[in-house]
Design a protein around this motif. Sequence first.
Motif, short mmCIF file in Angstrom:
data_model
loop_
_atom_site.label_atom_id
_atom_site.label_comp_id
_atom_site.label_asym_id
_atom_site.label_seq_id
_atom_site.Cartn_x
_atom_site.Cartn_y
_atom_site.Cartn_z
N PRO A 1 -2.96 5.13 5.42
CA PRO A 1 -3.13 4.54 4.08
C PRO A 1 -3.75 5.53 3.10
O PRO A 1 -4.69 6.26 3.43
N LEU A 2 -3.16 5.52 1.88
CA LEU A 2 -3.68 6.32 0.79
C LEU A 2 -4.29 5.36 -0.22
O LEU A 2 -3.58 4.56 -0.83
N ARG B 1 -7.99 8.57 -1.76
CA ARG B 1 -8.76 8.87 -0.55
C ARG B 1 -7.89 8.54 0.67
O ARG B 1 -7.25 7.48 0.72
N ILE B 2 -7.88 9.46 1.63
CA ILE B 2 -7.15 9.25 2.88
C ILE B 2 -8.18 9.19 4.01
O ILE B 2 -8.88 10.17 4.26
N VAL C 1 0.84 -1.19 0.00
CA VAL C 1 0.00 0.00 0.00
C VAL C 1 0.88 1.24 0.00
O VAL C 1 2.08 1.17 0.24
N VAL C 2 0.24 2.37 -0.26
CA VAL C 2 0.89 3.67 -0.21
C VAL C 2 0.36 4.40 1.01
O VAL C 2 -0.84 4.41 1.28
N THR C 3 1.24 5.00 1.75
CA THR C 3 0.84 5.74 2.94
C THR C 3 1.22 7.20 2.79
O THR C 3 2.15 7.55 2.02
N ALA C 4 0.51 8.03 3.55
CA ALA C 4 0.77 9.47 3.53
C ALA C 4 1.10 9.92 4.94
O ALA C 4 0.55 9.42 5.92
N SER C 5 1.97 10.88 5.04
CA SER C 5 2.35 11.45 6.33
C SER C 5 2.42 12.95 6.18
O SER C 5 2.57 13.49 5.07
#
Length: 664
Positions: free
Chosen positions: A548-549, A515-516, A440-444
């Motif tokens: 998660p993004l 979507r976050i 998965v892709v995550t955002a911070s």
Amino acid sequence: MSSSTNVEVSPPSLDKGKRRAQDTEPTERTPLLNSQSSSVLLDSHDPPPAVARRRLRSKLTTVFLVSLVITTLGAIGVGILAWTYASRASHISTDDILTEGLVFRGPDRVDVLSISPQGGIALRVGGRLGFDAGAVLGVSAESDDTLFGDIWKAVGRWGIRRLNRVAVNMSTIALVAGHVVLATVEPSPVVIPLTASPPSDSSWLTPISMPLLIRPTTNTTALIEFVRESWRDGWAVVRADVSNVDVRGGFFGEGNWRAWLHKQLSDVKTQVRIEIPPIPGLPHGPLPRLSDLITLQYFSLHSTERATLELNALATVPNPAPPSFNLTSPSLPFTIALPSNISMTGAPIASVSTLPFTLTHPNISLAIQGNVLPLSTQATPLLSTFLSRYLSRQNNPILVSTPLIEGLSIDLEFPAPNPPPQVLRNVTIHDMSIKPSGTVVTASGTVDARIVLPKGMDLKLHVGRVFADVLVFDGEVPDGAEFPSSLGEPDEDDEHPLPPAPPLPSPLPPHAFARIRPEEWLPSQSGPVELSDSGSLYAISAHLVDVPLEVLPGRQKEFSGFVSKVVFGSGDGATAGILGVGAVGVEVAGLELQASRAAQAREMELTGLPFRGSVLVGKKAMRRGGLLGLDVGLGDAVNKSEEELGKVREEVKKAVRRLLGKWT
């Protein structure tokens, strides 16, 4: 010639008397008639004394008998008149008295003296009252009256004018609709003036002011149904039942001849019809909702130094009464509750009261003040939902009741503020980075925002946690894009249940690619910034860490294009638009909560707060996050030759494509 003749003449004797009488001069003492002449006259003209006495007695007897006959005939006539008046009065029906005789205009003024659940509603009603006794007794003058009839009626009108007034004392009046007693009225004794032949206008009516005590029924269902039917028909029709009516002539306690008039009526029943005045813009028909009639002009809520939440409001309602009608009312208490599936009366949240008011035209202004009640376990989530809907531009159903009428609860609608508030403002994410985390892709990043409460809401807040459900766009958020509202109820088994996840918009807005939605609430810090023109203003800050993004279905191409802008674009990064709905967990100074969990004892949630903003996703952050998964940093490429730089770019593109294919 010595002889002479002597002639003697003797005067007659009668001449002596006559001459003597003539020679005597009259004096002031000389009687007009001498005794001799008087005797002669009496003897020749006057009857004897006995005869004179007999004649006098005869004349006196004649006068007495004539007077007796006249008096007897007068008494008989008066008795006949009295009998005819009494006979007619005894046959007068109650309906004739109320419909033909009793005339009331008004009420012109109503003063509410006191209101209590046990004592009822004490009023002082002012109006104009009169009684057309001439019409009821049938003694009003008419053009075709005969001479005897005119005399008979004239005597009747004279008797009415002499009587002048009657005192009336009634027992409790029951107002009945169908078979239900809507209210009981305890009237005060009243003196009613009588009129024999009133004019055609209302100038003959006498102003009165009468205290009344009204006790409404506790059968609120029947009361509401009666109001609906009356509004539909344009008339309020009730039956007034009075067990006893006592009527006496004159004032109360008057001891003269007027007190001889005394009549008691039993089981009096009459129908009362009251026209419902129209309200401009609302024709008779289905009863309009009260929410359509009440306009909330102003509303404020503020924390006080006494650790309470006080509220003030100003509402207006149309005034259907004519301009000549006046009303004064003391303070009226009300309880505001929120509808609940558990209780029919809802969950009480506020206790308010109106300030004393009078009628004004065209609208009645009601100033309201009160305070928020300590919230029960049932009321806390309901108030959270109420505030969330209010701040997200949605009307709220409320229940309004009063202790003055037990069991009466009115459904109203609390309107959303107009213009709609934008509570979450200046939402942005600083130092945002996107990186792979397994499959998965995550955002911070760091979320910063401003909470701006609507005008009039001056509250002391502490925002301890936040949540945001966000759509991410390639570029600014296009005009017209909307994020759907949350549906369903949160999971009550969780200590801090997340707001329900709304479905994705269909169709998806242009340029939206991800979507976050965090899997838990984010701890936050907050503090007041300044007092704005709208209301309290607070700054909040929270950290996104590897959230998660989710790439939206069918938007892999948009996602790939955005990442390419970040990696290969000129400048420090690419702009991403954000559109979503936020939620906050807040502590409100002065709001006493009685929640079941200690962690929530002082905290409530506000959800459904829409926001939009933008964020710069920079290259440096992407590099620090290791987006490409390569050991060679993009910054080192500038020291290479153009040919070597081209090779690096191709390797990066291939790596990005592989990663994007794996993530999406």
